[in-house]
Design a protein around this motif. Structure first.
Motif, PDB file in Angstrom:
ATOM      1  N   GLY A   8       0.787  -1.228   0.000  1.00 11.10           N
ATOM      2  CA  GLY A   8       0.000   0.000   0.000  1.00 11.10           C
ATOM      3  C   GLY A   8       0.816   1.274   0.000  1.00 11.10           C
ATOM      4  O   GLY A   8       0.254   2.374   0.071  1.00 11.10           O
ATOM      5  N   LEU A   9       2.147   1.143  -0.091  1.00  8.36           N
ATOM      6  CA  LEU A   9       3.008   2.324  -0.073  1.00  8.36           C
ATOM      7  C   LEU A   9       3.673   2.520  -1.436  1.00  8.36           C
ATOM      8  O   LEU A   9       4.095   1.555  -2.094  1.00  8.36           O
ATOM      9  N   LEU A  10       3.756   3.777  -1.851  1.00  5.92           N
ATOM     10  CA  LEU A  10       4.436   4.145  -3.088  1.00  5.92           C
ATOM     11  C   LEU A  10       5.904   4.414  -2.791  1.00  5.92           C
ATOM     12  O   LEU A  10       6.238   5.257  -1.954  1.00  5.92           O
ATOM     13  N   HIS A  11       6.770   3.692  -3.474  1.00  3.23           N
ATOM     14  CA  HIS A  11       8.214   3.902  -3.396  1.00  3.23           C
ATOM     15  C   HIS A  11       8.668   4.486  -4.735  1.00  3.23           C
ATOM     16  O   HIS A  11       8.199   4.059  -5.794  1.00  3.23           O
ATOM     17  N   ALA A  12       9.597   5.434  -4.706  1.00  2.39           N
ATOM     18  CA  ALA A  12      10.088   6.044  -5.938  1.00  2.39           C
ATOM     19  C   ALA A  12      11.581   6.328  -5.801  1.00  2.39           C
ATOM     20  O   ALA A  12      12.093   6.569  -4.703  1.00  2.39           O
ATOM     21  N   ASN A  13      12.282   6.309  -6.927  1.00  5.17           N
ATOM     22  CA  ASN A  13      13.709   6.626  -6.944  1.00  5.17           C
ATOM     23  C   ASN A  13      14.101   7.211  -8.295  1.00  5.17           C
ATOM     24  O   ASN A  13      13.255   7.349  -9.189  1.00  5.17           O
ATOM     25  N   ILE A  14      15.375   7.527  -8.441  1.00  9.31           N
ATOM     26  CA  ILE A  14      15.834   8.228  -9.631  1.00  9.31           C
ATOM     27  C   ILE A  14      17.253   7.802  -9.959  1.00  9.31           C
ATOM     28  O   ILE A  14      18.019   7.415  -9.066  1.00  9.31           O
ATOM     29  N   GLU A  15      17.620   7.871 -11.254  1.00 10.41           N
ATOM     30  CA  GLU A  15      18.938   7.389 -11.672  1.00 10.41           C
ATOM     31  C   GLU A  15      20.067   8.366 -11.353  1.00 10.41           C
ATOM     32  O   GLU A  15      21.242   7.980 -11.406  1.00 10.41           O
ATOM     33  N   THR A  16      19.750   9.607 -11.033  1.00 11.45           N
ATOM     34  CA  THR A  16      20.782  10.580 -10.669  1.00 11.45           C
ATOM     35  C   THR A  16      20.354  11.281  -9.387  1.00 11.45           C
ATOM     36  O   THR A  16      19.696  12.333  -9.422  1.00 11.45           O
ATOM     37  N   PRO A  17      20.705  10.708  -8.231  1.00 10.76           N
ATOM     38  CA  PRO A  17      20.287  11.296  -6.953  1.00 10.76           C
ATOM     39  C   PRO A  17      20.726  12.751  -6.830  1.00 10.76           C
ATOM     40  O   PRO A  17      21.828  13.120  -7.228  1.00 10.76           O
ATOM     41  N   GLY A  18      19.825  13.538  -6.274  1.00 13.33           N
ATOM     42  CA  GLY A  18      20.071  14.968  -6.164  1.00 13.33           C
ATOM     43  C   GLY A  18      19.039  15.768  -6.927  1.00 13.33           C
ATOM     44  O   GLY A  18      18.724  16.903  -6.566  1.00 13.33           O
ATOM     45  N   LEU A  19      18.501  15.182  -8.005  1.00 16.12           N
ATOM     46  CA  LEU A  19      17.346  15.792  -8.647  1.00 16.12           C
ATOM     47  C   LEU A  19      16.126  15.581  -7.739  1.00 16.12           C
ATOM     48  O   LEU A  19      16.143  14.770  -6.819  1.00 16.12           O
TER      49      LEU A  19
END
Length: 852
Positions: A794-805
């Protein structure tokens, strides 16, 4: 009787006027295209449909022709409608013609016709485009403004590719790709890109306010460049002095260090030490890269820098970027801005492709036809006066910013000088003997004009073709007749004329030239096979026995020409190859004839599974000077990934920032884990079958170069999008030493170490480089990636390929903007949520939607 005749004439006149008033307008045409089926396995294919609708008030009669562009269609697509023909003309250029039994379309009527092709369609940009119509009895092409290609979505592609194993970049896929990334503190990654040879943080900060004084007695050129750049980001005065104490001091190193080496020390004052202007210049770039990012968006009145000592020099002497402006043109201003970018990131060679089948882009005094004919693209019946509108460049040759255009001699001189001031060598490429269709057509026009005026000698002087040649072949880009006839002297007369005029431009710019790139790649099999001129030439030349001997003859002539002019002969890997039989199959191997001639070859064809993964090493071991140009890692015209809305090619796989970054120039076998189809590569098996570099071969690897071919690149913004940020991976590998993980033999351990190192580099890009690039040199159209996401418990997890954006989200299905909440930790999923990645200045990528 006269009264009746007059009455008949009036009826005909009024009928003619009525017919004229009721003529059909192209704007009344609506043309739609949609994909009907798309198969990746067991055999690639797709089926699509055009629907032609008459929205006007008059009938549309047969006799019209519709033209369109796409690289991604069979040359003989199977039409499922007997009323139309879909035919390939040249390159990516196709025509739809109605047959005699095609129905008249009355107002409001539609007609649909479908076709199938033997390829799997991956990108929306690969669908037909550049659509225009030529009406019956007319020569002018008119754009069909009401054309719509129905896009397919990422989930559609995922369905199409089900079971294929293809790397479809769903949100879950992206999340898995990014799962090992985490945000680091500023001092946990390199202070600049490319990573310096060594650096050491020192406690404290150096604050700058008031006047900045640059003191130098040795490096006035670099000091002047620094002054100019500081004046753009600092609101105070910036002065240069030849003596006294300054805030920034240039010192000449007395002990021997390489010309490109430097030291940069930020202490009580800022000190730059180098032995040569090149090293001082690169120190200036490093100092600018350490400046606060906010200064690049708006000049600051004061700033502070963390204290640091950097000792630096490049790994490779050749750090190149290739740009093709023949297939689609780029303005002079776009080139100058690109040179600024290259200099900032310490690239030092600009490989400039100025001519190809689809365009000639440089003025050559004495051969005006090259630009009058060869630099223009538009609609014509036979390409007599200009080229066809390849790559969707449109029917109007005078209004085609991507298709038509060239650099004057003065433009080119300016580009040379601009590059030279930034320590960038410009290597021009005029490709021969293939990829020469624009030149062939231009010289054909010259021939006919001269013959019409009675000047047969002038007509034949620069002729590039045998008019009686019946050779049948198709180039890699689907052109016919694109190889010059190298069996006639006029081909060499032409090439020498072009070379000589370009050398005069270098002299006018007061810029040296050492190397000239001749292309030499992708000569179609079958070229010259049915040329009477070549048949006669071979029979009369003792050292020639068949057309297979012509390439050695040609490059011997070219090399001798270049030697006489003090030039090094360069070309793509094919100029150093010959075909030999291996297990009954023709296979490319190094050509011993030119191994000791000082050729520089650019090794590109490294596609996993194609057999050429070790060609760079074969050539280097054989004695050739080699520049590594691996297509599978540093061909920037390849799309970032398989997302249907990401433009670009796919023939050698997909290239993103990480793919470019993980290039290992001297051990290409570990540069990729998967092939273009997403299948794991057996690295041990690959390496065991291939040639490895000898110690001599290592010395012959002169550097590394990224490539941007432009079939799919339309304009400056797209060029920047394709290059950034993936170009930063090239920058790192060209300058910095191989990271420690490249030496680890165990694949699992190497991957773990590589992922840790990737996190460091990705943080540098996300926290510093991409935010700065929003403003640097006026700002660049960098690609901002989609986030990865998953829903768990029930939780949305998100990430990105260039941390800091920054990741922002909405809960009501609306598009996130820079005022939307920041995603900082997992959230309860609520209905339809949208998330999107932003830079600190507010630029964003494309959003993703996550449902509960």
């Amino acid at each position: 009787m006269l009264k009746h005749v007059l009455h008949l004439v009036l009826i005909l006149l009024f009928s003619g006027c009525s017919f004229e008033n009721q003529s059909f307008e192209v704007d009344d045409i609506h043309l739609n295209w949609e994909l009907l089926s798309n198969e990746a396995i067991p055999k690639q294919s797709h089926e699509a449909k055009f629907t032609l609708t008459n929205k006007g008030e008059n009938e549309l009669e047969p006799g019209w022709e519709i033209y369109f562009n796409t690289i991604f269609l069979s040359l003989s697509p199977s039409s499922h409608s007997e009323e139309v023909i879909i035919e390939h003309l040249s390159g990516d250029f196709f025509r739809i013609k109605p047959k005699a039994d095609f129905p008249k379309l009355g107002p409001g009527e539609s007609f649909s016709f479908s076709y199938s092709s033997d390829n799997f369609l991956v990108k929306n940009s690969h669908s037909p485009h550049g659509i225009y119509m030529v009406q019956k009895g007319e020569d002018e092409g008119k754009v069909i403004q009401n054309f719509h290609a129905k896009p397919f979505k990422l989930h559609d592609l995922d369905t199409f590719a089900d079971g294929s194993g293809l790397p479809i970049p769903t949100i879950n896929y992206l999340y898995e790709e990014n799962k090992n990334l985490k945000l680091l503190s500023q001092k946990e990654f390199s202070p600049i890109i490319p990573t310096p040879r060594s650096y050491q943080w020192v406690e404290g900060e150096t604050s700058i306010r008031g006047d900045i004084t640059i003191t130098t007695s040795s490096f006035e050129r670099s000091a002047t460049i620094l002054k100019g750049q500081l004046e753009k980001i600092y609101s105070g005065n910036v002065l240069i002095s030849n003596s006294g104490q300054g805030n920034i001091i240039f010192e000449k190193k007395t002990e021997p260090i390489s010309k490109e080496a430097y030291e940069l020390e930020i202490g009580e004052v800022i000190t730059i030490r180098a032995s040569d202007e090149k090293g001082a210049f690169y120190a200036v770039q490093s100092l600018l890269a350490l400046m606060p990012i906010e200064a690049f968006s708006s000049p600051v009145s004061e700033f502070s820098l963390n204290r640091i000592l950097i000792q630096d020099e490049p790994r490779f002497g050749y750090r190149g970027l290739f740009l093709d402006v023949a297939r689609n043109f780029q303005s002079k201003q776009a080139i100058l801005k690109l040179l600024d970018l290259m200099a900032f990131y310490k690239l030092n060679v600009f490989h400039f492709n100025l001519a190809n089948d689809e365009g000639w882009r440089i003025e050559i005094p004495g051969l005006p036809e090259l630009t009058e004919i060869g630099s223009k693209r538009g609609h014509s019946k036979d390409e007599t006066d200009f080229l066809w509108p390849y790559y969707g460049s449109g029917p109007d040759q005078e209004n085609s910013p991507n298709g038509s255009g060239y650099y004057s001699a003065a433009d080119f001189v300016e580009i040379l000088q601009y590059a030279h001031e930034r320590h960038i060598e410009v290597i021009p490429e005029i490709g021969v003997p293939a990829h020469s269709r624009a030149a062939i057509i231009a010289m054909r026009k010259r021939y006919h004009n001269k013959m019409a005026s009675g000047d047969e000698t002038g007509a034949r002087e620069y002729l590039l073709e045998d008019f009686d040649d019946r050779s049948e072949y198709l180039s890699a880009q689907n052109f016919r007749g694109n190889a010059i006839c190298i069996c006639q002297e006029s081909a060499f007369t032409f090439y020498e004329k072009v070379i000589d005029e370009l050398l005069l431009m270098y002299r006018a710019a007061n810029v040296p030239i050492k190397t000239f790139h001749t292309g030499g790649d992708e000569v179609p099999k079958g070229s010259w096979s049915k040329s009477p001129i070549c048949e006669k030439f071979i029979s009369e030349t003792p050292d020639l026995h068949s057309i297979h001997d012509l390439p050695n003859y040609f490059y011997t002539r070219i090399n001798n020409m270049f030697k006489a002019k003090g030039l090094q002969t360069a070309g793509w890997e094919e100029i150093g190859q010959r075909e030999v039989l291996v297990n009954g199959k023709e296979t490319a191997r190094p050509n011993p004839v030119f191994a000791d001639e000082g050729f520089r070859v650019y090794a590109w064809n490294s596609v996993a599974g194609w057999g050429g993964e070790d060609m760079a090493y074969q050539l280097a071991n054989s004695g050739y000077e080699v520049v590594v140009c691996n297509s599978s890692n540093i061909y920037f015209d390849l799309a970032y990934n398989m997302d249907p809305d990401e433009p670009g090619h796919q023939w050698s796989g997909y290239v993103d920032l990480k793919t470019a970054w993980r290039t290992v120039p001297l051990n290409h076998f570990i540069s990729n884990e998967r092939d273009m189809y997403g299948r794991m590569i057996d690295l041990d098996a690959l390496a065991s079958e291939k040639v490895i570099l000898t110690e001599t071969g290592k010395k012959n690897i002169k550097g590394i170069q990224g490539q941007l071919w432009t079939e799919t690149v339309k304009g400056q913004e797209m060029m920047e999008y394709y290059l950034l940020p993936k170009m930063l991976g090239l920058v790192e590998r060209a300058w910095a030493n191989d990271p420690k993980w490249t030496l680890i033999k165990n694949h699992g351990e190497r991957k773990e170490a590589m992922e840790e190192d990737w996190n460091v580099f990705a943080n540098a890009v996300g926290q510093r480089e991409l935010p700065r690039l929003d403003h640097l040199f006026g700002g660049f159209n960098t690609r901002i990636p989609k986030p990865g996401a998953k829903v768990e418990n029930g939780l949305l997890h998100a990430n990105i390929e260039t941390p800091g954006l920054l990741i922002r989200y909405t809960k009501n299905g609306t598009e996130p903007d820079q005022n939307s909440p920041l995603f900082t930790a997992e959230l309860p999923i609520e209905g339809k949520m949208k998330i999107k990645v932003f830079t600190p200045s507010g630029r964003s990528g494309r959003s993703i939607t996550v449902h509960k």
